[in-house]
Motif scaffolding. Structure first.
Motif, PDB file in Angstrom:
ATOM      1  N   ALA A   1      76.207  39.955  65.762  1.00  0.00           N
ATOM      2  CA  ALA A   1      75.246  40.067  66.991  1.00  0.00           C
ATOM      3  C   ALA A   1      74.065  40.234  66.713  1.00  0.00           C
ATOM      4  O   ALA A   1      73.040  39.840  67.506  1.00  0.00           O
ATOM      5  CB  ALA A   1      75.695  41.440  67.841  1.00  0.00           C
ATOM      6  N   THR A   2      73.493  40.805  65.378  1.00  0.00           N
ATOM      7  CA  THR A   2      72.181  41.019  65.121  1.00  0.00           C
ATOM      8  C   THR A   2      71.563  39.743  64.716  1.00  0.00           C
ATOM      9  O   THR A   2      70.376  39.651  64.314  1.00  0.00           O
ATOM     10  CB  THR A   2      71.994  42.169  63.936  1.00  0.00           C
ATOM     11  N   GLY A   3      72.503  38.727  64.154  1.00  0.00           N
ATOM     12  CA  GLY A   3      72.024  37.372  63.591  1.00  0.00           C
ATOM     13  C   GLY A   3      71.814  37.708  62.179  1.00  0.00           C
ATOM     14  O   GLY A   3      70.835  37.069  61.431  1.00  0.00           O
ATOM     15  N   ALA A   4      72.432  38.807  61.372  1.00  0.00           N
ATOM     16  CA  ALA A   4      72.222  39.151  60.126  1.00  0.00           C
ATOM     17  C   ALA A   4      72.687  37.897  59.091  1.00  0.00           C
ATOM     18  O   ALA A   4      73.811  37.218  59.591  1.00  0.00           O
ATOM     19  CB  ALA A   4      73.285  40.457  59.661  1.00  0.00           C
ATOM     20  N   TYR A   5      72.087  37.813  58.026  1.00  0.00           N
ATOM     21  CA  TYR A   5      72.356  36.684  57.063  1.00  0.00           C
ATOM     22  C   TYR A   5      72.434  37.436  55.652  1.00  0.00           C
ATOM     23  O   TYR A   5      71.945  38.503  55.435  1.00  0.00           O
ATOM     24  CB  TYR A   5      71.225  35.762  57.196  1.00  0.00           C
ATOM     25  N   GLU A   6      73.419  36.717  54.723  1.00  0.00           N
ATOM     26  CA  GLU A   6      73.317  37.240  53.390  1.00  0.00           C
ATOM     27  C   GLU A   6      72.155  36.835  52.552  1.00  0.00           C
ATOM     28  O   GLU A   6      72.262  35.642  52.468  1.00  0.00           O
ATOM     29  CB  GLU A   6      74.950  36.976  52.913  1.00  0.00           C
ATOM     30  N   GLU A   7      72.344  38.006  51.600  1.00  0.00           N
ATOM     31  CA  GLU A   7      71.203  37.497  50.495  1.00  0.00           C
ATOM     32  C   GLU A   7      71.572  38.352  49.413  1.00  0.00           C
ATOM     33  O   GLU A   7      71.249  39.610  49.416  1.00  0.00           O
ATOM     34  CB  GLU A   7      69.939  37.508  51.030  1.00  0.00           C
ATOM     35  N   ASN A   8      71.836  37.599  48.239  1.00  0.00           N
ATOM     36  CA  ASN A   8      72.157  38.484  47.071  1.00  0.00           C
ATOM     37  C   ASN A   8      73.100  39.607  47.333  1.00  0.00           C
ATOM     38  O   ASN A   8      73.143  40.649  46.872  1.00  0.00           O
ATOM     39  CB  ASN A   8      70.767  39.002  46.346  1.00  0.00           C
ATOM     40  N   GLY A   9      74.236  39.264  48.022  1.00  0.00           N
ATOM     41  CA  GLY A   9      75.247  40.218  48.051  1.00  0.00           C
ATOM     42  C   GLY A   9      75.029  41.076  49.218  1.00  0.00           C
ATOM     43  O   GLY A   9      76.060  42.211  49.376  1.00  0.00           O
ATOM     44  N   LEU A  10      73.871  41.239  49.957  1.00  0.00           N
ATOM     45  CA  LEU A  10      73.506  42.267  50.898  1.00  0.00           C
ATOM     46  C   LEU A  10      73.296  41.500  52.219  1.00  0.00           C
ATOM     47  O   LEU A  10      72.933  40.207  52.243  1.00  0.00           O
ATOM     48  CB  LEU A  10      72.426  43.114  50.577  1.00  0.00           C
ATOM     49  N   TYR A  11      73.423  41.942  53.198  1.00  0.00           N
ATOM     50  CA  TYR A  11      72.977  41.334  54.487  1.00  0.00           C
ATOM     51  C   TYR A  11      71.634  41.938  54.712  1.00  0.00           C
ATOM     52  O   TYR A  11      71.576  43.090  54.717  1.00  0.00           O
ATOM     53  CB  TYR A  11      74.146  41.528  55.582  1.00  0.00           C
ATOM     54  N   ILE A  12      70.959  40.884  55.310  1.00  0.00           N
ATOM     55  CA  ILE A  12      69.532  41.515  56.015  1.00  0.00           C
ATOM     56  C   ILE A  12      69.821  41.554  57.496  1.00  0.00           C
ATOM     57  O   ILE A  12      70.038  40.252  58.053  1.00  0.00           O
ATOM     58  CB  ILE A  12      68.594  40.458  55.703  1.00  0.00           C
ATOM     59  N   VAL A  13      69.476  42.691  58.029  1.00  0.00           N
ATOM     60  CA  VAL A  13      69.626  42.612  59.631  1.00  0.00           C
ATOM     61  C   VAL A  13      68.060  42.512  60.199  1.00  0.00           C
ATOM     62  O   VAL A  13      67.325  43.350  59.989  1.00  0.00           O
ATOM     63  CB  VAL A  13      70.261  44.161  59.697  1.00  0.00           C
ATOM     64  N   PRO A  14      68.086  41.243  61.049  1.00  0.00           N
ATOM     65  CA  PRO A  14      66.826  41.240  61.787  1.00  0.00           C
ATOM     66  C   PRO A  14      66.322  42.395  62.722  1.00  0.00           C
ATOM     67  O   PRO A  14      67.591  42.808  63.570  1.00  0.00           O
ATOM     68  CB  PRO A  14      66.814  39.959  62.412  1.00  0.00           C
ATOM     69  N   ASN A  15      65.406  42.841  62.882  1.00  0.00           N
ATOM     70  CA  ASN A  15      65.145  43.939  63.852  1.00  0.00           C
ATOM     71  C   ASN A  15      63.502  43.779  64.194  1.00  0.00           C
ATOM     72  O   ASN A  15      62.918  42.991  63.721  1.00  0.00           O
ATOM     73  CB  ASN A  15      65.274  45.428  63.199  1.00  0.00           C
ATOM     74  N   ASN A  16      63.205  44.782  65.382  1.00  0.00           N
ATOM     75  CA  ASN A  16      62.046  44.509  65.825  1.00  0.00           C
ATOM     76  C   ASN A  16      61.032  45.377  65.325  1.00  0.00           C
ATOM     77  O   ASN A  16      60.093  46.118  65.902  1.00  0.00           O
ATOM     78  CB  ASN A  16      62.122  44.800  67.458  1.00  0.00           C
TER      79      ASN A  16
END
Length: 225
Positions: free
Chosen positions: A198-213
Motif C-alpha cells: 500500500a505504501t509503494g515500498a521497494y526493496e534495496e539491499n535486503g531492506l524495504y524503503i517506505v515512501p513517506n511525506n
C-alpha cells in the motif's frame, strides 16, 4: 555494532522488567510472549547488537556503530490519545531504529475497525497519522493494520526529534519458542506485505524503503527468529 549502557542500567531480563515493564505488566510478561522474548533476545547479546539485527542493517550502518537504547519507549503522536509504544529503540546521531516484537500476537486491529464508531478526535488523529505515509483519506487503507501505521509514524517522529535523516522499523517475530503457529506467522507476514504494498515500498539491499511525506528515509525489515 555495540549497545551502550542503558540509561536505566538494563543488564538482564529481571532488570528489564523492573526498569521498563510492558504496558500490561505481568499479564504480558511470560515465556513465549513477545515482551519477555524480546528482553531475553537483546540482553543475551549485550553489549553487542543482536546478530540478526546487525546483519539486517549492515548495508546502511557501519560495523563500528554504537547506539544508545531504551525499552518500552513512548513517542507522542499527533492528535489526541496515547503515544506510540516502541518495544525497543536504538539511536545515535545518524539513525533511529525501532523494534516491534511479535510472538503469538497480531499487529493490532485493522484501520477500518479503528475508525468504526470513532469519535471526531480519533478520526482526526488517524487522519493525521495517515498523512505522514499516504495521501487520499481513509477508504484506501482500511484493511491495513493500525499498529504498522503508528509504528511507522512513531519511528519517523523519533528520527525528526533526533535530527536524523534515516530511520528503520524492524518487525521482529519470535517463532522458535514453540508456542507460535505457522498460521500466525503467515498471517502477520501477509499484513506486513499488505502495508508495504500500500505504501509503494521497494526493496534495496535486503531492506524495504517506505515512501513517506517527510524528508526521512524510512527502512522496513521483518525478521523471523
Amino acid at each position: 555494532m555495540k549497545l551502550k549502557k542503558h540509561s536505566k542500567n538494563i543488564v538482564d531480563v529481571d532488570s528489564w522488567y523492573n526498569e521498563c515493564p510492558p504496558k500490561k505488566g505481568e499479564k504480558q510478561w511470560a515465556d513465549g510472549r513477545s515482551a519477555k522474548e524480546l528482553a531475553k533476545y537483546i540482553t543475551k547479546s549485550l553489549p553487542n547488537v543482536p546478530a540478526e539485527i546487525e546483519k539486517a542493517i549492515n548495508t546502511i550502518v557501519p560495523a563500528d556503530a554504537e547506539f544508545d537504547w531504551d525499552a518500552e519507549y513512548v513517542t507522542s503522536l499527533p492528535g489526541y490519545g496515547e503515544g506510540r509504544n516502541h518495544d525497543a529503540i536504538l539511536f545515535n546521531d545518524d539513525i533511529v531504529i525501532t523494534i516491534e516484537a511479535k510472538a503469538d500476537e497480531t499487529l493490532g486491529d485493522f484501520i477500518g475497525e479503528e475508525i468504526k464508531n470513532a469519535s471526531v478526535n480519533k478520526l482526526y488523529r488517524i487522519s493525521n497519522l495517515l498523512e505522514y505515509i499516504f495521501k487520499g483519506g481513509f477508504k484506501n487503507y482500511q484493511n491495513l493494520r493500525y499498529q504498522l501505521l503508528t509504528a511507522s509514524v512513531g519511528t519517523l517522529l523519533e528520527a525528526q526529534k533526533n535530527d536524523c535523516d534515516t530511520a528503520v522499523l524492524i518487525v521482529l517475530v519470535f517463532k522458535s519458542n514453540g508456542k507460535v503457529t505457522e498460521e500466525k506467522v503467515a498471517s502477520n507476514h501477509r499484513d506486513v506485505e499488505a502495508f508495504l504494498n500500500a505504501t509503494g515500498a521497494y526493496e534495496e539491499n535486503g531492506l524495504y524503503i517506505v515512501p513517506n511525506n517527510t524528508d526521512i528515509k524510512l527502512y522496513f525489515k521483518e525478521i523471523v527468529l
